[in-house]
Design a protein around this motif. Sequence first.
Motif, PDB file in Angstrom:
ATOM      1  N   TYR A 168      -5.006   1.676 -18.185  1.00  0.00           N
ATOM      2  CA  TYR A 168      -5.100   3.088 -17.807  1.00  0.00           C
ATOM      3  C   TYR A 168      -4.855   3.191 -16.305  1.00  0.00           C
ATOM      4  O   TYR A 168      -5.619   2.650 -15.501  1.00  0.00           O
ATOM      5  CB  TYR A 168      -6.478   3.662 -18.151  1.00  0.00           C
ATOM      6  N   GLU A 169      -3.764   3.850 -15.938  1.00  0.00           N
ATOM      7  CA  GLU A 169      -3.403   3.974 -14.528  1.00  0.00           C
ATOM      8  C   GLU A 169      -3.116   5.440 -14.209  1.00  0.00           C
ATOM      9  O   GLU A 169      -1.990   5.914 -14.431  1.00  0.00           O
ATOM     10  CB  GLU A 169      -2.154   3.152 -14.231  1.00  0.00           C
ATOM     11  N   PRO A 170      -4.116   6.170 -13.705  1.00  0.00           N
ATOM     12  CA  PRO A 170      -3.835   7.556 -13.331  1.00  0.00           C
ATOM     13  C   PRO A 170      -2.762   7.562 -12.235  1.00  0.00           C
ATOM     14  O   PRO A 170      -2.881   6.844 -11.238  1.00  0.00           O
ATOM     15  CB  PRO A 170      -5.180   8.059 -12.806  1.00  0.00           C
ATOM     16  N   ALA A 173      -3.406   7.789  -8.561  1.00  0.00           N
ATOM     17  CA  ALA A 173      -4.146   6.718  -7.892  1.00  0.00           C
ATOM     18  C   ALA A 173      -3.253   5.523  -7.548  1.00  0.00           C
ATOM     19  O   ALA A 173      -3.666   4.624  -6.821  1.00  0.00           O
ATOM     20  CB  ALA A 173      -5.293   6.256  -8.789  1.00  0.00           C
ATOM     21  N   ILE A 174      -2.017   5.524  -8.051  1.00  0.00           N
ATOM     22  CA  ILE A 174      -1.161   4.347  -7.869  1.00  0.00           C
ATOM     23  C   ILE A 174      -0.527   4.344  -6.487  1.00  0.00           C
ATOM     24  O   ILE A 174       0.219   5.254  -6.131  1.00  0.00           O
ATOM     25  CB  ILE A 174      -0.075   4.281  -8.965  1.00  0.00           C
ATOM     26  N   GLY A 175      -0.857   3.314  -5.716  1.00  0.00           N
ATOM     27  CA  GLY A 175      -0.266   3.134  -4.393  1.00  0.00           C
ATOM     28  C   GLY A 175      -0.658   4.207  -3.393  1.00  0.00           C
ATOM     29  O   GLY A 175      -0.052   4.322  -2.324  1.00  0.00           O
ATOM     30  N   GLY A 214      -4.670   1.349 -10.228  1.00  0.00           N
ATOM     31  CA  GLY A 214      -4.493   2.460  -9.278  1.00  0.00           C
ATOM     32  C   GLY A 214      -5.385   2.261  -8.068  1.00  0.00           C
ATOM     33  O   GLY A 214      -6.574   2.560  -8.117  1.00  0.00           O
ATOM     34  N   SER A 215      -4.788   1.673  -7.011  1.00  0.00           N
ATOM     35  CA  SER A 215      -5.511   1.419  -5.758  1.00  0.00           C
ATOM     36  C   SER A 215      -6.803   0.633  -5.960  1.00  0.00           C
ATOM     37  O   SER A 215      -7.793   0.847  -5.264  1.00  0.00           O
ATOM     38  CB  SER A 215      -5.778   2.728  -5.009  1.00  0.00           C
ATOM     39  N   CYS A 216      -6.768  -0.277  -6.905  1.00  0.00           N
ATOM     40  CA  CYS A 216      -7.917  -1.171  -7.109  1.00  0.00           C
ATOM     41  C   CYS A 216      -7.815  -2.275  -6.062  1.00  0.00           C
ATOM     42  O   CYS A 216      -6.738  -2.834  -5.846  1.00  0.00           O
ATOM     43  CB  CYS A 216      -7.855  -1.757  -8.517  1.00  0.00           C
ATOM     44  N   GLY A 233      -8.414  -5.265 -14.377  1.00  0.00           N
ATOM     45  CA  GLY A 233      -7.521  -4.385 -13.631  1.00  0.00           C
ATOM     46  C   GLY A 233      -6.072  -4.824 -13.648  1.00  0.00           C
ATOM     47  O   GLY A 233      -5.750  -6.007 -13.834  1.00  0.00           O
ATOM     48  N   LEU A 234      -5.206  -3.837 -13.479  1.00  0.00           N
ATOM     49  CA  LEU A 234      -3.788  -4.099 -13.219  1.00  0.00           C
ATOM     50  C   LEU A 234      -3.599  -3.740 -11.747  1.00  0.00           C
ATOM     51  O   LEU A 234      -3.759  -2.579 -11.357  1.00  0.00           O
ATOM     52  CB  LEU A 234      -2.896  -3.248 -14.134  1.00  0.00           C
ATOM     53  N   ILE A 235      -3.281  -4.764 -10.947  1.00  0.00           N
ATOM     54  CA  ILE A 235      -3.360  -4.635  -9.499  1.00  0.00           C
ATOM     55  C   ILE A 235      -1.964  -4.651  -8.887  1.00  0.00           C
ATOM     56  O   ILE A 235      -1.201  -5.598  -9.118  1.00  0.00           O
ATOM     57  CB  ILE A 235      -4.170  -5.823  -8.897  1.00  0.00           C
TER      58      ILE A 235
HETATM   59  P1  PGA Z   1      -1.581  -0.168  -6.867  1.00  0.00           P
HETATM   60  O1  PGA Z   1      -0.625  -0.251  -8.139  1.00  0.00           O
HETATM   61  O2  PGA Z   1      -2.701  -1.156  -7.109  1.00  0.00           O
HETATM   62  O3  PGA Z   1      -0.721  -0.546  -5.699  1.00  0.00           O
HETATM   63  O4  PGA Z   1      -2.090   1.219  -6.788  1.00  0.00           O
HETATM   64  C1  PGA Z   1      -1.132  -0.468  -9.433  1.00  0.00           C
HETATM   65  C2  PGA Z   1       0.020  -0.488 -10.399  1.00  0.00           C
HETATM   66  O5  PGA Z   1       0.966   0.264 -10.199  1.00  0.00           O
HETATM   67  O6  PGA Z   1       0.023  -1.263 -11.386  1.00  0.00           O
END
Ligand code: PGA
Length: 252
Positions: A168-170, A173-175, A214-216, A233-235
């Motif tokens: 789940y990546e809102p 919140a990504i980058g 998402g910015s984890c 997490g997906l980082i």
């Molecule tokens: P982020 O990216 O940790 O740089 O926000 C997460 C992702 O896009 O998988």
Amino acid sequence: MRPKIVAGNWKMNLTFEKADQLLFEIGELIEEKKTKGVEIIICPPSPYLELATDFAQDFEIKVGAQNVSQYEDGAYTGEISAAMLSSIDIDFSIVGHSERRKYFAETNASLAAKVDRLLEYGIQPIFCIGEQLEERESNKHFEVVKSQLVEGIFHLSQSEFSNIVIAYEPVWAIGTGKTASPEQAQEMHAFIRQLIIDQYGEEQAHETSILYGGSCNAKNAKELFAQADVDGGLIGGASLKAEEFMAIANSF
Ligand code: PGA
């Protein structure tokens, strides 16, 4: 019990030398800290996949691709097939990252085909879902996430679905440095798990890992991973620094 997973999505970053160096540094930290009970997955750009699988022979990590073709094989210049990934021992592939949905016009239908190709070759999809900021602000976030799941992966049989990892990546919140609060993450993860219960039953839902992305980072991972339905997490950005990435992997 479902696996705890920390996956590093390197996106389109690093030259060969830098990728090699980062893998080396991660290896040193794995030896030092003996991260236990967490599956670490590295998803480098495709030219470095074999470099990573070589490294995975010596260290306890798995390797994932960032994308796969929806087509089997043939005249699709520039594409990489599930058969190719399988032939170099790739275990996972990210599917449907929001950047691919946005810049490469990937739809739930094309993503469903990608998931099918991966499963045909025994590769586990890390299926990404998540709403845009406007969708959350207009209270459509649950609806959006539900349709991404239904259209992308709920066509699978129960045994196929048992190979799925969800991220789940809102999108907001990504980058962006703007992380979902632990409460927001938990609320959505619990919603996703309930949808899995409705579709595949309690037992399967209990076994499915749902990652947050998402910015984890090393500062907020502990609180996020402490939530009952957040299984890792997906980082993105923080996976490009060995120390930080491994600190996240040690945040359970
Ligand atoms: P982020 O990216 O940790 O740089 O926000 C997460 C992702 O896009 O998988």
